[in-house]
Design an enzyme around this catalytic site. Structure first.
Site, PDB file in Angstrom:
ATOM      1  N   TRP A  76       0.862  -1.180   0.000  1.00  0.00           N
ATOM      2  CA  TRP A  76       0.000   0.000   0.000  1.00  0.00           C
ATOM      3  C   TRP A  76       0.893   1.223   0.000  1.00  0.00           C
ATOM      4  O   TRP A  76       1.632   1.462   0.964  1.00  0.00           O
ATOM      5  CB  TRP A  76      -0.911  -0.010   1.226  1.00  0.00           C
ATOM      6  CG  TRP A  76      -1.783   1.211   1.350  1.00  0.00           C
ATOM      7  CD1 TRP A  76      -2.755   1.607   0.479  1.00  0.00           C
ATOM      8  CD2 TRP A  76      -1.760   2.186   2.402  1.00  0.00           C
ATOM      9  NE1 TRP A  76      -3.331   2.773   0.916  1.00  0.00           N
ATOM     10  CE2 TRP A  76      -2.749   3.151   2.093  1.00  0.00           C
ATOM     11  CE3 TRP A  76      -0.997   2.336   3.554  1.00  0.00           C
ATOM     12  CZ2 TRP A  76      -3.001   4.254   2.913  1.00  0.00           C
ATOM     13  CZ3 TRP A  76      -1.234   3.435   4.379  1.00  0.00           C
ATOM     14  CH2 TRP A  76      -2.233   4.376   4.057  1.00  0.00           C
ATOM     15  N   LYS A 106      -3.077   0.545  -3.771  1.00  0.00           N
ATOM     16  CA  LYS A 106      -2.391  -0.743  -3.616  1.00  0.00           C
ATOM     17  C   LYS A 106      -1.644  -1.099  -4.897  1.00  0.00           C
ATOM     18  O   LYS A 106      -2.018  -0.696  -6.001  1.00  0.00           O
ATOM     19  CB  LYS A 106      -3.396  -1.832  -3.254  1.00  0.00           C
ATOM     20  CG  LYS A 106      -4.095  -1.556  -1.918  1.00  0.00           C
ATOM     21  CD  LYS A 106      -4.954  -2.713  -1.486  1.00  0.00           C
ATOM     22  CE  LYS A 106      -5.595  -2.392  -0.143  1.00  0.00           C
ATOM     23  NZ  LYS A 106      -6.984  -2.022  -0.232  1.00  0.00           N
ATOM     24  N   GLU A 318      -6.203   1.417   6.062  1.00  0.00           N
ATOM     25  CA  GLU A 318      -5.023   0.583   5.827  1.00  0.00           C
ATOM     26  C   GLU A 318      -4.095   0.545   7.043  1.00  0.00           C
ATOM     27  O   GLU A 318      -3.385  -0.441   7.245  1.00  0.00           O
ATOM     28  CB  GLU A 318      -4.273   1.048   4.583  1.00  0.00           C
ATOM     29  CG  GLU A 318      -5.047   0.847   3.290  1.00  0.00           C
ATOM     30  CD  GLU A 318      -5.484  -0.609   3.076  1.00  0.00           C
ATOM     31  OE1 GLU A 318      -4.703  -1.529   3.420  1.00  0.00           O
ATOM     32  OE2 GLU A 318      -6.605  -0.819   2.567  1.00  0.00           O
ATOM     33  N   ASP A 342       2.624  -0.657  24.866  1.00  0.00           N
ATOM     34  CA  ASP A 342       3.468   0.444  25.314  1.00  0.00           C
ATOM     35  C   ASP A 342       2.849   1.785  24.933  1.00  0.00           C
ATOM     36  O   ASP A 342       2.180   1.914  23.909  1.00  0.00           O
ATOM     37  CB  ASP A 342       4.855   0.317  24.666  1.00  0.00           C
ATOM     38  CG  ASP A 342       5.771   1.454  25.060  1.00  0.00           C
ATOM     39  OD1 ASP A 342       6.153   1.505  26.245  1.00  0.00           O
ATOM     40  OD2 ASP A 342       6.073   2.303  24.202  1.00  0.00           O
ATOM     41  N   GLU A 397       0.070   0.137  29.433  1.00  0.00           N
ATOM     42  CA  GLU A 397       0.980   1.036  30.131  1.00  0.00           C
ATOM     43  C   GLU A 397       0.382   2.436  30.056  1.00  0.00           C
ATOM     44  O   GLU A 397       0.565   3.164  29.076  1.00  0.00           O
ATOM     45  CB  GLU A 397       2.377   1.022  29.474  1.00  0.00           C
ATOM     46  CG  GLU A 397       3.399   1.811  30.278  1.00  0.00           C
ATOM     47  CD  GLU A 397       4.428   2.552  29.438  1.00  0.00           C
ATOM     48  OE1 GLU A 397       5.491   2.883  29.969  1.00  0.00           O
ATOM     49  OE2 GLU A 397       4.160   2.814  28.249  1.00  0.00           O
TER      50      GLU A 397
END
Length: 689
Positions: A76, A106, A318, A342, A397
């Site tokens: 993409w 694409k 996407e 994270d 987190e």
């Protein structure tokens, strides 16, 4: 597979509002968030046939071998003018293999097999995508979906290497069941050796997994697995999201690590970084198609100024395909058992937490400062993972304290299983830096350890990798500092500094384990009081590996006191495994005595007693007890094998009296030596939670 929600498709957040009536003014926000999530699922169903296929897009993007051994390439790159494939297979011809332009930005290329019907590109050979931009640039890029990238010696950037082994690793062992009590060993493969080198997946499998099993941890959280060009970033500047870091070995060797952990009944979580990405262009996602957006928001929104990294556009179809498929890839291909997400705070807010203290006022968690695109992405990710993998574990987190972060999506939450109790390690560091032992505030310690949202699980920890990094110190180093270099031998008497450090190190970890949450985390090496800090090779330290290692050899040296701390950590986990306090309801604190420096609480049919006083032992000290009967010592931090003074007789039996005390119907008299933690168990009620 049919796409289903946890119960049904309707939102029912009445339990959230009943549990916390202060959230009622924000009921409309919960409804809107859920409406956006539900609409996203509907669009996936309509356009892609549901999330099952959508999240398997790694089977169609990047490069994939077809049943006839032809190779299908797909990318993409909406801003590109043309795409070509080059590599070892065509002598690095930049024009011989053009991609065909498809709809929605694409590009596709199909390479038929060779005359002998083998694939046109050999396993372990190099490739590049050549991107021609509308501005006339020719860019050499690694596929965002690359499954393996390597760095040649003395080379700065990484190379895309085609990974298609003739005999791929086959997993032998099923995933373990989701643990009721989560005891996490936070790990970094590269530093998992006492030698000054980058340790390997195989090193970890052979040398570290048996230690983790012996210590009683049932979960490993693996850091720095997603490929990152800069080793010193600790894995948080990801360049290739589908590639396991090659500096530690091959994909098959990582699979063997996880498979071996499963054979030991240990689950493995990936520290996944979907909050941002490296700014690298040649070997990262940045400017893949020549534009400043593609996977990211355009500047300035698409840049994290503090981290110097790029920020994903979670509203892009996407990008959702890429990130959700990335989660699925790690679950399917490598058999991870879940994720520690994270940087969730950065994702949740447009301000990314920069300059925000988060006072706890609920208005901070709702309104225009919340990035609902990324919030809905997290809801969708958790929904997909928990629907497809009911035993999947997800940990957030988040330092902000976002309400309902760990409630089910169908209840109006974000769907995480746990959040990290990030205030706890900060509190311990603050106490050790600022207060003398006589000034420790028992009430403040208890408040920090118990101040969590009811009904939302927390992972408690006294210290993680954050506290071990250069610029900070581990708890052991705060406690004992330079004396760790000279006075840790058990062949000589303990100095006052070492004595205090050894005793408080054990007590801090046990009270955090028992009171602080519904799971517990330890960073590798800290269980035995690892000396020094953690610092990766970089220009500032002359590329030294001296501090980028964990000195497990210290534990293996019989006469060093590190071995005593190791034993205590092991037996603490084994005691939890027997009684299951992490899976039990929150503790009932019956004593917090400031002058005596004593804390007493019960949880899961065991009684925890802590005497933090530096000099005063408590004899015939009355403590409240939930269940009547006979109590005996189950864990004693003062045992000599743990570096204690052996002041307690373990054959002692403590009998309760029907004398009400501190809101309990029963009580008993105990002896708690100074700087000692005890767990007492009722032999009549030893049923586990």
């Amino acid at each position: 597979m049919a796409d289903t929600t946890d119960n049904d498709s309707s939102l029912d957040f009445s339990s959230i509002l009943q549990m916390d009536p202060y959230l009622k003014p924000y009921a409309a926000d919960f409804k809107r968030r859920y409406g956006l999530f539900e609409r996203g699922l509907f669009l996936l169903e309509e356009a892609e046939g549901g999330f099952d296929q959508f999240t398997r897009s790694y089977r169609t993007f990047g490069v994939n071998r077809q049943p006839d051994n032809s190779l299908l390439f797909k990318e993409w790159a909406p801003a590109a003018e043309a795409l070509f494939l080059t590599g070892d297979f065509n002598g690095w011809d930049n024009f011989s293999h053009p991609y065909k332009k498809k709809e929605f930005g694409k590009w596709e290329l199909c390479l038929p097999p060779k005359h002998d019907q083998s694939p046109a590109i050999n396993h372990n050979t190099k490739l590049k995508v050549v991107v021609h931009t509308k501005a006339g640039e020719r860019l050499y890029r690694i596929s965002p979906w690359a499954k393996y990238v390597t760095q040649a010696e003395k080379q700065v950037s990484y190379d895309w290497v085609h990974w298609d082994p003739p005999n791929p690793y086959l997993h032998l062992h099923p995933r373990p069941k989701k643990p009721q009590s989560l005891r996490i060993y936070e790990s970094h493969v590269g530093i998992a050796s006492p030698d000054p080198k980058v340790a390997s997946y195989t090193d970890f499998t052979i040398n570290i997994l048996p230690r983790i099993k012996d210590l009683g941890y049932n979960c490993i959280q693996l850091m720095a697995i997603m490929e990152h060009a800069y080793y010193a970033s600790f894995g948080y500047q990801v360049t290739s999201f589908f590639a396991a870091s090659s500096r530690f070995g091959t994909p098959d060797e990582l699979k063997q690590l996880i498979d071996t952990a499963h054979s030991l009944n240990i689950v493995v979580l990936l520290d996944v970084v979907h909050s941002h990405a490296s700014k690298n262009t040649e070997d990262g996602l940045n400017r893949f198609d020549g534009s400043d957006s593609c996977f990211f928001h355009s500047l300035p929104r698409g840049e994290h100024t503090l981290w110097d990294s790029r920020l994903f556009n979670y509203s892009s179809w996407e990008v959702l395909r890429f990130l959700l498929s990335n989660l699925r890839w790690w679950m399917e291909e490598y058999r991870f058992d879940g994720f520690r997400f994270d940087g969730v705070t950065s994702m949740l807010y447009h301000h990314h937490g920069i300059g925000s203290g988060f006072s706890g006022d609920y208005s901070e968690y709702f309104g225009l400062q919340v990035d609902e695109d990324s919030l809905v992405y997290l809801m969708t990710a958790n929904h997909v993972l928990h629907t497809l993998y009911p035993d999947c574990i997800t940990i957030a987190e988040d330092v902000s304290g976002m309400p309902a972060l760990c409630k089910k999506v169908t209840e109006g939450g974000l769907g995480f299983d746990y959040r990290l109790a990030m205030a706890v390690p900060d509190k311990w560091i603050q106490i050790l830096k600022e207060l003398s032992d006589e000034m420790w505030d028992m009430g403040n310690i208890i408040h920090t350890l118990t101040n969590r949202r009811y009904g939302e699980k927390c992972i408690a920890y006294a210290e993680s990798h954050d506290q071990a990094l250069v610029g900070d110190k581990s708890l052991a180093f705060w406690l004992m500092d330079k004396e760790m270099y000279t006075n840790m031998s058990s062949l000589i008497p303990m100095t006052p500094v070492i004595d205090r450090g050894i005793q408080l190190h054990k007590m801090i970890r046990l009270i955090t384990h028992g009171l602080g949450g519904e799971g517990y985390l330890n960073f590798m090496g800290n269980e035995f009081g690892h000396p020094e800090w953690l610092d990766f090779p970089r220009k500032g330290n002359n590329e030294s590996y001296h501090y980028a290692r964990r000195q497990y050899n210290l534990v293996d040296t019989e006469h060093l006191r590190y071995r005593q701390l190791y034993r205590f950590d092991r037996d603490m986990n084994r005691t939890e495994d027997k009684y299951g306090w992490l899976a039990a309801p929150p503790a009932f604190v019956s004593t917090k005595h400031e002058e005596d420096k004593v804390i007493v609480f019960d949880r899961a049919n065991v009684l925890f007693l802590f005497n933090f006083h530096p000099t005063r032992s408590q004899k015939d000290y009355r403590v409240a007890v939930r269940s009547p009967g006979k109590y005996t010592i189950k864990l004693d931090s003062d045992e000599q094998q743990y570096g204690g003074h052996g002041r307690l007789d373990h054959s002692t039996e403590f009998f309760t009296e029907p004398q009400p005390f501190n809101q309990r119907e029963n009580s008993m008299l105990v002896y708690i030596p100074c700087r000692t933690a005890l767990i007492l168990g009722n032999d009549d009620t030893e049923s586990c939670y």
